[in-house]
Design an enzyme around this catalytic site. Sequence first.
Site, short mmCIF file in Angstrom:
data_model
loop_
_atom_site.label_atom_id
_atom_site.label_comp_id
_atom_site.label_asym_id
_atom_site.label_seq_id
_atom_site.Cartn_x
_atom_site.Cartn_y
_atom_site.Cartn_z
N THR A 21 10.73 4.90 -23.86
CA THR A 21 11.07 4.98 -25.10
C THR A 21 11.47 6.46 -25.39
O THR A 21 10.59 7.16 -25.79
CB THR A 21 10.33 4.50 -26.07
N GLY A 22 12.47 6.87 -24.88
CA GLY A 22 13.13 8.30 -25.38
C GLY A 22 13.43 8.15 -26.81
O GLY A 22 14.22 7.41 -27.24
N THR A 23 12.47 8.82 -27.43
CA THR A 23 12.26 8.20 -28.91
C THR A 23 12.00 9.32 -30.00
O THR A 23 12.05 10.49 -29.64
CB THR A 23 10.73 7.60 -28.73
N THR A 24 12.18 8.94 -31.10
CA THR A 24 11.64 9.63 -32.43
C THR A 24 10.71 8.97 -32.95
O THR A 24 10.85 7.71 -33.62
CB THR A 24 12.82 9.72 -33.32
N GLY A 157 13.05 12.97 -29.59
CA GLY A 157 13.68 13.43 -30.94
C GLY A 157 13.23 14.55 -31.77
O GLY A 157 13.68 15.03 -32.67
#
Lengths: 237, 253
Positions: A21-24, A157
């Site tokens: 989960t490349g995430t914010t 993020g």
Amino acid sequence: MDYGVPAALGVAPELMEEVSTGTTIMACVYDGGVVLGADSRTSTGNYVANRASDKITQVMDNVWMCRSGSAADTQNVCAFVKNAVEEHGIMSGSDEPGMADVKLVANVTMQIAYRNKDRLSAGMIIAGWDRRAGPQVFGIPLGGSLEKCDFTLGGSGSAYITGFCDDTWKPGMSREEAEAWIRRAISIAISRDASSGGVIRLVTIHEKGAEKQMFEPAQHPLAYDELPVIRREEVVA
Amino acid sequence: MSGIGTGYDLSTTTYSPDGKVFQVDYACKAVDNGGLALGIKCSDGVVLGVEKLLPFKMLVPGSNRRIAPVDRHAGMAGAGLAPDARQIMSRARSECANYKSFYGDKIPSKILADRMANYLHMFTLYWSVRPFGAAVLLAVRDPATGKYELYLLEPSGECQRYHGMAIGKGRQAAKNEVEKLKLGEMSCLEAVKEAARIIVTTHDEKDKDYECELAWICDDSGGEFKKVPKDIADEAIAAAKRALEDDDAMDAD
């Protein structure tokens, strides 16, 4: 990553990468509760494996967790923590089953993250409300440290919005202010971070319970130079 | 091995025909032979007291304590074999530290009592070990509720919560005295005097010297398990001894 899979098998190399989960993600306290927020993009390399995923997971009735890093790792850490905390509730004869101290959940999560730090890629945020200490937010980043804070960010993020958050954070916000603040921050991250996107999900926890909310891209506050989303039905009409 | 019911007392792994585990009963006998230990639950805390028998004149006063803290918010008083009691206390310390390192908070009273009961019970299940020849009174301030609690842990692994309890030599007389108190209502300051009085009056003259150990965990001690301050303890013990002498004098008249 090269896993030595023959191209003839027809599996694109990026699909063999870890689903992460490349995430914010973020969470903050407000006057009487906490708000957790996250985008909804799950990517496998360049590929968006899921555009409406839910990265805010329930641990107990009053404690939720934002997950970033490997989806598999964080889901399993979360399941383990849930188990351990529920067992603790039974052992201690808690008179409110389903409720747990936020600090306790955060500590158990930290222990799992720290003891398995070599094998995990999991960054988590634990937030919730309990009768003993009220609203609390804990950050548990990659190495397995534990920090109690008023607000904290995580995922790829977060790099794009830490400045914004540091600048605009106000202690003692109302629930509405806190929710709007988190929506604003995540929409800014989504606008610049390629691996954050989709809808904004919020979970608000207070004395009365927890509430989930979801905001579609059309409802996101616009960032600089961003064009408003035109919904399909509007075009048709 | 002649009659029915004999020969069942060599290990805890065999019940006697009438359902007893004799080794556990014998362990309780060991507890009954040691000095008295008592606990009193008060409105603002718990007081623990011990009659420590001194077999030798040369023992350093205040050494070989039978009451000890196991964490900031918990303490124990042992009766029976002192080394066995020490082992139990040492395990309690590990449980407290272990809980704290995993959960990040002080161990709740119920969990500590349960874990210690499990520990004691393990020694009643195997052929290769003997049950503890000691029972302990556990005084805890529950970190979640802030309430004070008193537990008794026995060699059988039994664990019960009490308002007041006495174990060891002279426990029956002491229990009768404890029962007469307004348990849960009186203050710790009053209970210290009562504990000293009970220890002094139930002490058997035939025994050699003894020392009266007093400890408490209460609001006055900041919610931490501590020795009763020397001035308060000394005065309580002196008053108890004076009262006893007066009684003896009256009896003589």
